[in-house]
Design a protein around this motif. Structure first.
Motif, PDB file in Angstrom:
ATOM      1  N   ALA A   1      21.392 -34.743  10.947  1.00 15.23           N
ATOM      2  CA  ALA A   1      21.701 -33.819  11.924  1.00 15.23           C
ATOM      3  C   ALA A   1      23.283 -33.285  11.789  1.00 15.23           C
ATOM      4  CB  ALA A   1      21.742 -34.657  13.480  1.00 15.23           C
ATOM      5  N   ALA A   2      23.134 -32.128  12.202  1.00 17.79           N
ATOM      6  CA  ALA A   2      24.596 -31.251  12.092  1.00 17.79           C
ATOM      7  C   ALA A   2      25.006 -30.866  13.508  1.00 17.79           C
ATOM      8  CB  ALA A   2      24.326 -30.151  11.270  1.00 17.79           C
ATOM      9  N   LEU A   3      23.950 -30.120  14.064  1.00 13.81           N
ATOM     10  CA  LEU A   3      24.379 -29.719  15.742  1.00 13.81           C
ATOM     11  C   LEU A   3      23.384 -30.169  16.563  1.00 13.81           C
ATOM     12  CD1 LEU A   3      26.211 -27.559  17.389  1.00 13.81           C
ATOM     13  CD2 LEU A   3      24.431 -25.931  16.652  1.00 13.81           C
ATOM     14  N   ILE A   4      23.804 -30.825  17.750  1.00 16.98           N
ATOM     15  CA  ILE A   4      22.679 -31.241  18.592  1.00 16.98           C
ATOM     16  C   ILE A   4      23.391 -30.387  20.052  1.00 16.98           C
ATOM     17  CG2 ILE A   4      22.267 -33.203  20.161  1.00 16.98           C
ATOM     18  CD1 ILE A   4      23.385 -35.064  17.722  1.00 16.98           C
ATOM     19  N   ALA A   5      22.607 -29.449  20.377  1.00 16.30           N
ATOM     20  CA  ALA A   5      22.963 -28.562  21.328  1.00 16.30           C
ATOM     21  C   ALA A   5      22.174 -28.995  22.437  1.00 16.30           C
ATOM     22  CB  ALA A   5      22.495 -27.053  21.208  1.00 16.30           C
ATOM     23  N   VAL A   6      22.992 -29.453  23.735  1.00 15.55           N
ATOM     24  CA  VAL A   6      22.384 -29.936  24.809  1.00 15.55           C
ATOM     25  C   VAL A   6      22.701 -29.255  25.986  1.00 15.55           C
ATOM     26  CG1 VAL A   6      22.465 -32.019  26.539  1.00 15.55           C
ATOM     27  CG2 VAL A   6      22.524 -32.485  24.024  1.00 15.55           C
ATOM     28  N   SER A   7      22.170 -28.826  26.775  1.00  9.13           N
ATOM     29  CA  SER A   7      22.342 -28.153  27.770  1.00  9.13           C
ATOM     30  C   SER A   7      21.667 -28.580  29.270  1.00  9.13           C
ATOM     31  CB  SER A   7      21.901 -26.538  27.950  1.00  9.13           C
ATOM     32  OG  SER A   7      22.156 -26.056  29.299  1.00  9.13           O
ATOM     33  N   THR A   8      22.328 -29.213  30.314  1.00  7.29           N
ATOM     34  CA  THR A   8      21.917 -29.769  31.248  1.00  7.29           C
ATOM     35  C   THR A   8      21.877 -28.642  32.497  1.00  7.29           C
ATOM     36  OG1 THR A   8      24.198 -30.529  32.114  1.00  7.29           O
ATOM     37  CG2 THR A   8      22.754 -32.323  31.314  1.00  7.29           C
ATOM     38  N   GLU A   9      22.257 -27.496  32.159  1.00  5.68           N
ATOM     39  CA  GLU A   9      22.137 -26.232  33.028  1.00  5.68           C
ATOM     40  C   GLU A   9      20.809 -25.798  32.536  1.00  5.68           C
ATOM     41  OE1 GLU A   9      24.171 -25.122  35.120  1.00  5.68           O
ATOM     42  OE2 GLU A   9      25.885 -26.590  34.485  1.00  5.68           O
ATOM     43  N   THR A  10      20.129 -25.628  31.413  1.00  4.01           N
ATOM     44  CA  THR A  10      18.706 -24.942  31.113  1.00  4.01           C
ATOM     45  C   THR A  10      17.692 -26.200  30.782  1.00  4.01           C
ATOM     46  OG1 THR A  10      19.400 -24.685  28.940  1.00  4.01           O
ATOM     47  CG2 THR A  10      19.592 -22.816  30.504  1.00  4.01           C
ATOM     48  N   ASP A  11      18.170 -27.486  30.933  1.00  2.00           N
ATOM     49  CA  ASP A  11      17.298 -28.654  30.671  1.00  2.00           C
ATOM     50  C   ASP A  11      16.755 -28.591  29.216  1.00  2.00           C
ATOM     51  OD1 ASP A  11      17.570 -30.681  32.348  1.00  2.00           O
ATOM     52  OD2 ASP A  11      16.531 -29.558  33.875  1.00  2.00           O
ATOM     53  N   THR A  12      17.658 -28.140  28.196  1.00  7.18           N
ATOM     54  CA  THR A  12      17.388 -27.999  26.695  1.00  7.18           C
ATOM     55  C   THR A  12      17.936 -29.013  26.077  1.00  7.18           C
ATOM     56  OG1 THR A  12      18.435 -26.110  26.613  1.00  7.18           O
ATOM     57  CG2 THR A  12      16.132 -25.903  27.027  1.00  7.18           C
ATOM     58  N   GLU A  13      17.445 -29.403  24.920  1.00 11.70           N
ATOM     59  CA  GLU A  13      18.086 -30.340  23.980  1.00 11.70           C
ATOM     60  C   GLU A  13      17.378 -29.969  22.539  1.00 11.70           C
ATOM     61  OE1 GLU A  13      18.478 -34.662  24.218  1.00 11.70           O
ATOM     62  OE2 GLU A  13      18.933 -34.393  26.373  1.00 11.70           O
ATOM     63  N   LYS A  14      18.441 -29.562  21.596  1.00  9.00           N
ATOM     64  CA  LYS A  14      17.848 -29.273  20.450  1.00  9.00           C
ATOM     65  C   LYS A  14      18.876 -29.627  19.096  1.00  9.00           C
ATOM     66  CE  LYS A  14      15.847 -25.744  17.493  1.00  9.00           C
ATOM     67  NZ  LYS A  14      15.164 -24.758  17.190  1.00  9.00           N
ATOM     68  N   THR A  15      18.025 -30.388  18.250  1.00 14.39           N
ATOM     69  CA  THR A  15      18.952 -30.722  17.060  1.00 14.39           C
ATOM     70  C   THR A  15      18.565 -29.856  15.789  1.00 14.39           C
ATOM     71  OG1 THR A  15      19.173 -32.961  17.987  1.00 14.39           O
ATOM     72  CG2 THR A  15      19.487 -32.784  15.446  1.00 14.39           C
ATOM     73  N   TYR A  16      19.572 -29.423  15.195  1.00 16.66           N
ATOM     74  CA  TYR A  16      19.616 -28.717  14.067  1.00 16.66           C
ATOM     75  C   TYR A  16      20.189 -29.660  12.947  1.00 16.66           C
ATOM     76  CZ  TYR A  16      19.407 -24.569  17.137  1.00 16.66           C
ATOM     77  OH  TYR A  16      18.946 -23.832  18.164  1.00 16.66           O
ATOM     78  N   SER A  17      19.237 -29.688  11.802  1.00 16.77           N
ATOM     79  CA  SER A  17      19.739 -30.334  10.627  1.00 16.77           C
ATOM     80  C   SER A  17      20.917 -29.470   9.889  1.00 16.77           C
ATOM     81  CB  SER A  17      18.706 -30.644   9.737  1.00 16.77           C
ATOM     82  OG  SER A  17      17.990 -29.733   9.171  1.00 16.77           O
ATOM     83  N   TYR A  18      21.341 -30.202   8.766  1.00 18.39           N
ATOM     84  CA  TYR A  18      22.220 -29.403   8.327  1.00 18.39           C
ATOM     85  C   TYR A  18      21.460 -28.155   7.422  1.00 18.39           C
ATOM     86  CZ  TYR A  18      26.737 -31.508   8.755  1.00 18.39           C
ATOM     87  OH  TYR A  18      28.113 -31.990   9.100  1.00 18.39           O
TER      88      TYR A  18
END
Ligand code: ATP
Ligand code: MG
Length: 635
Positions: A72-89
């Protein structure tokens, strides 16, 4: 392990400084090794790693692919849009190349500016890294700013392209960005060649044909894009970032590439004790320096996973950050005292509900960390709470307790000792002499050269850089932080306030911070701001504006008078009658900048019946209106 005191000394002595930084430079991949470590032949301008060529995006992404492409490089979490996405390197590398290809299609290349006006979404990170990949210079403008602030930054940075989004969201309320951007573009005399819009589907957008483009449309054309890193000189600019504007007109801080990359790379082992494979969660915004350095660049340079969080710390409830710590096994957290004060209004049980065993420490920066706040979060988390003091100008901490033994010996209320690389001095502001004895108050200053990673100059204005920050003292170039402080016998610093905020009561110089710290020790006070107000008799008098924990306790004049008297007594007993505020006024909110800093200059101006000046960085105008009304009602 080398003792920190020796490590520090080696970093600042002119004979050993270059060797020290040469060692740190080995933490970074160079396309071309530097031929000179520091060129300080034209003070106060320092040029670091001269002759070296590198690329910041390469150091943050490409060089990790061989070893950790699927990590994992970037873990984008939004509790505003209820989304979570992990980007690997590997995935982040692919997205950044797509973004770089799109920017390139608009003609963006080395040295071009790209303005990024975005909420906390992954595409903002793609855009920043894509700029670095192309050798372009980004200028990220905090998404909470409206058209006027945005327009002045467009004028100043003259971007070729602007990257933005339809909307941000805060506490469930959608804030449309596009109308603000369109308005800013009308106000600004500079026009970009293209505007790239990320559509999150939150707000409708008018797209102007020929100028405005949709990221999703263009991205699909460049799915397989391979955009090689453009090697830049170490001294080439990486970005422009404006200071928070707490004291007046924001300054466009210009940063280099090599010095910044090395400084961040070195800070991970030496300050944060951070390693590849661990997870860093910095709760700042990408629009601030802390976000640039510790949401994006430093964790990625170190091969860590970084958490990008859109949302409030208390929504859906005050446990949300700690649930992320448990879920992603977060090892390092970085936040600001203002966020902790928000949490403090809630039950500490929220923090204890989750498994926080992965967490090593919490670092806090941006404003003074008062003792009650530090104690509260320390009790709740049971990990070291480490204050660190720095500025947009420096890009990384000036003072903290560095990795190792030192972190065991924190003193609440102090951000610790000078960090390696910073030759910190205290200067007597009257005679300009260096203060060397313990417990003497003075202006915090840094003897040049500033270490790698610090500002090169004010964007487009070398004279402003020299005139604003530097003075020559006994033949040495000294940088002023414009903060007022004191150092104890063990070398721990205490920040007493900004030099603008120093109060001079009948010849006694007092930091607003000292008085605030004393008042905030009162159990009923949640938050307080102290300013100096012109006084015919004493020159200046302190005036306090306080937010109480329970508003019902100051609902009538008698209650207010009681609490006011108690607060005055408390200051008398802790600091002496000279520091006693002439008035303690109770308000429900204090005026702050968008980054959560107290706007004392605005309070002071209103209290002195003056024009409060540039308020574009203010978070909540109602707070100041309330103060005005209050002042008028008792005058
Ligand atoms: P401007 O320079 O435009 O007036 P600003 O100084 O608020 O705005 P920043 O660079 O965001 O802009 O903030 C740096 C300042 O924040 C420091 O100079 C100091 O006054 C304050 N600060 C940062 N960290 C700490 C800390 N740990 N303790 C006390 N003060 C801090
Ligand atoms: Mg400042």
């Amino acid at each position: 392990m080398e003792r920190f005191a020796d490590f520090y000394q080696r970093s600042i002595e002119p004979q050993t400084r270059d060797g020290f930084w040469q060692e740190q430079a080995a933490l970074v991949d160079w396309h071309q090794k530097p031929v000179q470590i520091c060129d300080y032949s034209n003070p106060p301008f320092a040029r670091w790693f001269v002759g070296g060529q590198l690329n910041l995006c390469h150091n943050a992404l490409d060089r990790h692919l061989a070893k950790r492409a699927d990590q994992a490089a970037l873990i984008a979490v939004s509790t505003e849009t209820d989304t979570e996405k992990t980007y690997s390197y590997r995935q982040l590398h692919a997205e950044v190349q797509r973004m770089a290809a799109v920017l390139q299609s608009f003609g963006v290349g080395k040295g071009d500016r790209v303005q990024i006006y975005m909420p906390m979404v992954a595409e903002a990170v793609f855009a920043m890294l894509a700029c670095m990949r192309l050798g372009a210079i980004h200028s990220v403008v905090f998404g909470g700013f409206a058209s006027l602030s945005l327009a002045s930054r467009i004028e100043d940075a003259q971007p070729k392209v602007i990257v933005s989004a339809d909307a941000g969201s805060r506490g469930g309320r959608v804030v449309a960005y596009k109308p603000l951007l369109d308005e800013a573009l009308k106000l600004s005399s500079h026009k970009p060649q293209a505007v790239l819009m990320v559509n999150r589907g939150l707000a409708p957008m008018d797209l102007r044909a020929g100028r405005d483009h949709l990221w999703t449309d263009l991205r699909s054309k460049y799915m397989e894009a391979q955009v090689p890193c453009t090697w830049v000189e170490s001294t080439d600019q990486s970005y422009i970032l404006y200071t928070s504007g707490t004291t007046g007109k924001p300054k466009g801080v210009q940063r280099d590439t090599g010095g910044y990359t090395v400084a961040l790379a070195a800070s991970m082992p030496h300050i944060f004790n951070a390693k590849a494979g661990q997870t860093f969660f910095c709760t700042s915004d990408i629009g601030w320096v802390v976000g640039h350095s510790y949401i994006i660049y430093a964790p990625l340079i170190a091969g860590m996973a970084t958490v990008l969080y859109e949302g409030l710390p208390i929504r859906p409830d005050a446990g949300v950050w700690w649930s992320l710590v448990e879920k992603y096994r977060i090892t390092h957290m970085f936040s600001a005292p203002t966020a902790v004060r928000v949490l403090k209004k809630h039950d500490p049980e929220y923090l204890r509900k989750y498994d926080l065993s992965s967490l090593q420490a919490l670092w806090l920066a941006g404003e003074p960390l008062d003792e009650p706040t530090a104690q509260w979060i320390s009790d709740a988390l049971q990990v070291p709470i480490i204050d660190n003091y720095w500025q947009t100008e420096t890009g990384w901490p000036i003072m903290t307790l560095c990795n190792g033994v030192e972190q065991q010996s924190s003193k609440f209320g102090s951000p610790g000792k000078a960090v390696y690389g910073y030759n910190v001095k205290l200067i007597d502001d009257k005679c300009g002499q260096e203060l060397t004895a313990p417990n003497e108050k003075g202006v915090l200053a840094i003897e040049g050269p500033l270490p790698p990673g610090c500002m090169q100059t004010v964007w487009g204005d070398d004279a402003r850089f020299v005139n604003t920050y530097w003075q020559s003292i006994a033949g040495k170039q000294i940088y002023s932080t414009f903060d007022w402080g004191v150092r104890d016998a063990q070398g721990y610093y205490f920040i007493l306030g900004r030099t603008d905020d120093v109060i001079n009561v009948a010849g006694h110089r007092l930091g607003t911070r000292e008085i605030e710290e004393s008042i905030s020790a009162h159990a009923e006070i949640a938050e307080v701001a102290v300013v100096g107000v012109a006084d015919a008799l004493k020159g200046q008098a302190a005036m306090a504006f306080a937010v109480v924990r329970d508003a019902s306790k100051v609902s009538d004049a008698q209650q207010r008078a009681r609490l006011e008297a108690e607060v005055m007594k408390l200051v008398d007993s802790q600091l002496g009658a000279v520091a006693r505020p002439s008035r303690v006024l109770f308000v429900t909110a204090l005026p702050k900048t968008r980054s959560g800093k107290l706007l004392r200059r605005a309070l002071q101006a209103v209290a002195e019946n003056r024009d409060p000046g540039d308020l574009t960085t203010m978070e909540d105008p109602a707070a100041l209106v309330q103060v005005k009304e209050l002042l008028h009602s008792w005058v």
